[in-house]
Design an enzyme around this catalytic site. Structure first.
Site, PDB file in Angstrom:
ATOM      1  N   GLY A  69       0.829  -1.195   0.000  1.00 30.37           N
ATOM      2  CA  GLY A  69       0.000   0.000   0.000  1.00 30.37           C
ATOM      3  C   GLY A  69       0.860   1.240   0.000  1.00 30.37           C
ATOM      4  CD  GLN A  82       3.192   5.854   2.663  1.00 29.47           C
ATOM      5  OE1 GLN A  82       2.167   5.335   2.228  1.00 29.47           O
ATOM      6  NE2 GLN A  82       4.220   5.146   3.126  1.00 29.47           N
ATOM      7  CB  CYS A 121       5.333   1.952   7.192  1.00 38.34           C
ATOM      8  SG  CYS A 121       4.774   3.431   6.328  1.00 38.34           S
ATOM      9  CG  LEU A 122       6.543   0.925   1.113  1.00 35.96           C
ATOM     10  CD1 LEU A 122       5.880   1.245  -0.228  1.00 35.96           C
ATOM     11  CD2 LEU A 122       7.700  -0.041   0.925  1.00 35.96           C
ATOM     12  CG  HIS A 137      -0.421   1.035   7.143  1.00 31.04           C
ATOM     13  ND1 HIS A 137       0.528   0.590   8.028  1.00 31.04           N
ATOM     14  CD2 HIS A 137       0.225   1.877   6.283  1.00 31.04           C
ATOM     15  CE1 HIS A 137       1.699   1.141   7.724  1.00 31.04           C
ATOM     16  NE2 HIS A 137       1.536   1.918   6.661  1.00 31.04           N
ATOM     17  CD  GLU A 138      -1.019   2.470   2.750  1.00 27.90           C
ATOM     18  OE1 GLU A 138      -0.654   3.656   2.654  1.00 27.90           O
ATOM     19  OE2 GLU A 138      -0.217   1.546   2.985  1.00 27.90           O
ATOM     20  CG  HIS A 140       0.329   6.671   5.708  1.00 25.75           C
ATOM     21  ND1 HIS A 140       1.428   7.172   6.364  1.00 25.75           N
ATOM     22  CD2 HIS A 140       0.618   5.370   5.413  1.00 25.75           C
ATOM     23  CE1 HIS A 140       2.352   6.230   6.462  1.00 25.75           C
ATOM     24  NE2 HIS A 140       1.879   5.120   5.908  1.00 25.75           N
TER      25      HIS A 140
END
Length: 154
Positions: A46, A51, A88-89, A130-131, A134
């Site tokens: 994701g 991000q 997480c990226l 999660h997304e 953000h």
């Protein structure tokens, strides 16, 4: 399409709240395409627009069931509970255990502005939470049970 740079958690930009999308145009389509390409290149499941430096309520998700593009997503239903290990990226090398809903339903728009509703369980439910987090300036380790040692098995 282009690979975009991913902002890391040392940048306070990730703490900003994203704004709703009101134009469903070529610029949005390019953003969605770039986000998907970036997510796949980084081997993520994701990615939220914030991000990659864009404060818009846009996410892409693919947990192995095909690409989901969600514009202005809103979680409308949560069921059950599961303990998950997340990464997480934007947080390279960090993983944590946290509680997430077992099943989540999201209302959103697609890339053309059409209303959609999607539901997911297990990892997809986790990815939705999660997304969407953000988009409100949250990071996955804000509300955790514990951090995971990098050498610890999942």
């Amino acid at each position: 399409m282009a690979i975009r740079s991913i902002i890391t958690d040392t940048d306070h930009f990730l703490r900003k709240k994203s704004r709703p999308v009101d134009k469903f145009d070529d610029r949005l389509h390019v953003l969605l395409d770039d986000m998907a390409e970036t997510m796949y290149k980084e081997d993520g499941v994701g990615l939220a627009a914030v991000q990659v430096g864009v404060l818009r309520r846009v996410v892409v998700i693919d947990v192995g069931e095909g690409l989901l593009e969600l514009v202005n997503p809103e979680i409308v239903e949560r069921e059950g509970e599961q303990e998950v290990v997340e990464g997480c990226l934007s947080c390279p090398g960090k993983r944590a255990v946290r509680l997430r809903p077992k099943k989540v339903t999201v209302k959103a728009k697609d890339r053309n502005g059409k209303d959609i509703t999607v539901s997911g369980e297990d990892i997809l439910a986790c990815a939705f939470c999660h997304e969407c987090g953000h988009l409100d300036g949250e990071l996955f380790y804000d509300n955790i049970i514990r951090m995971v040692d990098p050498d610890e098995e999942e």
